[in-house]
Design a protein around this motif. Sequence first.
Motif, PDB file in Angstrom:
ATOM      1  N   ASP A  93       0.760  -1.160   0.072  1.00  0.00           N
ATOM      2  CA  ASP A  93      -0.074  -0.207   0.178  1.00  0.00           C
ATOM      3  C   ASP A  93       1.021   1.456  -0.154  1.00  0.00           C
ATOM      4  O   ASP A  93       0.421   2.428  -0.397  1.00  0.00           O
ATOM      5  N   THR A  94       2.164   1.143   0.379  1.00  0.00           N
ATOM      6  CA  THR A  94       2.904   2.325   0.422  1.00  0.00           C
ATOM      7  C   THR A  94       3.626   2.773  -0.899  1.00  0.00           C
ATOM      8  O   THR A  94       4.470   3.417  -0.867  1.00  0.00           O
ATOM      9  N   ILE A  96       3.552   3.904  -4.612  1.00  0.00           N
ATOM     10  CA  ILE A  96       3.102   4.266  -5.987  1.00  0.00           C
ATOM     11  C   ILE A  96       3.733   3.890  -7.258  1.00  0.00           C
ATOM     12  O   ILE A  96       4.623   4.122  -7.641  1.00  0.00           O
ATOM     13  N   SER A 118      -4.177   4.010   0.703  1.00  0.00           N
ATOM     14  CA  SER A 118      -3.155   3.499   0.188  1.00  0.00           C
ATOM     15  C   SER A 118      -2.261   4.635  -0.580  1.00  0.00           C
ATOM     16  O   SER A 118      -3.124   5.875  -0.640  1.00  0.00           O
ATOM     17  N   ALA A 119      -1.143   4.724  -0.562  1.00  0.00           N
ATOM     18  CA  ALA A 119      -0.247   5.620  -1.463  1.00  0.00           C
ATOM     19  C   ALA A 119      -0.883   6.065  -2.747  1.00  0.00           C
ATOM     20  O   ALA A 119      -0.972   7.374  -3.103  1.00  0.00           O
ATOM     21  N   THR A 120      -1.215   5.163  -3.465  1.00  0.00           N
ATOM     22  CA  THR A 120      -1.841   5.519  -4.889  1.00  0.00           C
ATOM     23  C   THR A 120      -3.138   6.117  -4.638  1.00  0.00           C
ATOM     24  O   THR A 120      -3.397   7.212  -5.340  1.00  0.00           O
ATOM     25  N   ARG A 122      -4.281   7.845  -2.010  1.00  0.00           N
ATOM     26  CA  ARG A 122      -4.236   9.132  -1.800  1.00  0.00           C
ATOM     27  C   ARG A 122      -3.646  10.159  -2.505  1.00  0.00           C
ATOM     28  O   ARG A 122      -4.182  11.279  -2.348  1.00  0.00           O
ATOM     29  N   LEU A 123      -2.630   9.765  -3.352  1.00  0.00           N
ATOM     30  CA  LEU A 123      -2.233  10.774  -4.410  1.00  0.00           C
ATOM     31  C   LEU A 123      -3.324  11.059  -5.287  1.00  0.00           C
ATOM     32  O   LEU A 123      -3.285  12.252  -5.911  1.00  0.00           O
TER      33      LEU A 123
END
Length: 205
Positions: A93-94, A96, A118-120, A122-123
Motif C-alpha cells: 500500500d505504500t 505508488i 493506500s499511497a496510490t 491518496r495521491l
Amino acid sequence: MAAASRSPTPGRDPRILFRAAARVVRDLALGPSDFRIEFMGDVESVDGVPTLVVAGEEGLDGFVGLRPPGTRREASQFLAEGSMLLSLPQDYDTAIPSKIFEYMQYDAWVLALADRDSATERLLRGSKADVVAPQDLESLAAVLRQRYLQYAGGERPTRLATDPRYSRREQARRLFDAIEACLPQGGASRHSGDGAVPHTSPITR
C-alpha cells in the motif's frame, strides 16, 4: 473505446477487471470494435494460464489483445492510443507505481485499482482519476460503463497533468513543508532569520 495497461508486473491478476468489463459488454451489447482491453509487456499468462484463455473464461473472448514489450517510442504510442489507462493493484500500500505518473501525461482516463488510504489512492484522491478498491466488482463495472458511455457520446478525456496539484512547484512545496515539519521547534526554517532555508528553490521554477 480502448483500455490499455503497459507492462503490468507479473503476478497481477486481471480477472476482476475482465469480469467487470464482461458485465458492461453484456449489459450494453458491445462488440470488440466498441470496447477492447489491451496489454503491452510480458503478459502472456496469469498464474500459468494463458491470459487470453482467462479472458475467454470471464466472457471476454475477442475483447482482449496482447502486445509484446516494445521500445520506449512504441510504448508511448501504445499509451497514446488508449482512452483509459489501467493500473492494477500493488503488493504494498505504500508503493505508488511509476506508471501512474507516466499515465498523467496522456489524454486518457486513469483507472487505478487501489485500497482506500493506500499511497496510490491518496495521491489520486480528489482528482479526475477513477480509483476503485481491487475487489469492488460493482464499482469497477460502474466506472467502465460510465466511461464507455461518455466516450460513445463524444466526450474525450484530458490529461491529469493539467491538474495544478501535480505540478513540480506544488510537489516541491509539499516536500519542503514536510521537511520543515520535522525540524526542531525554533530550528532553521524558511521563515527564520540568519541561515534560513529559502522558500524558493530551482526545483520550483
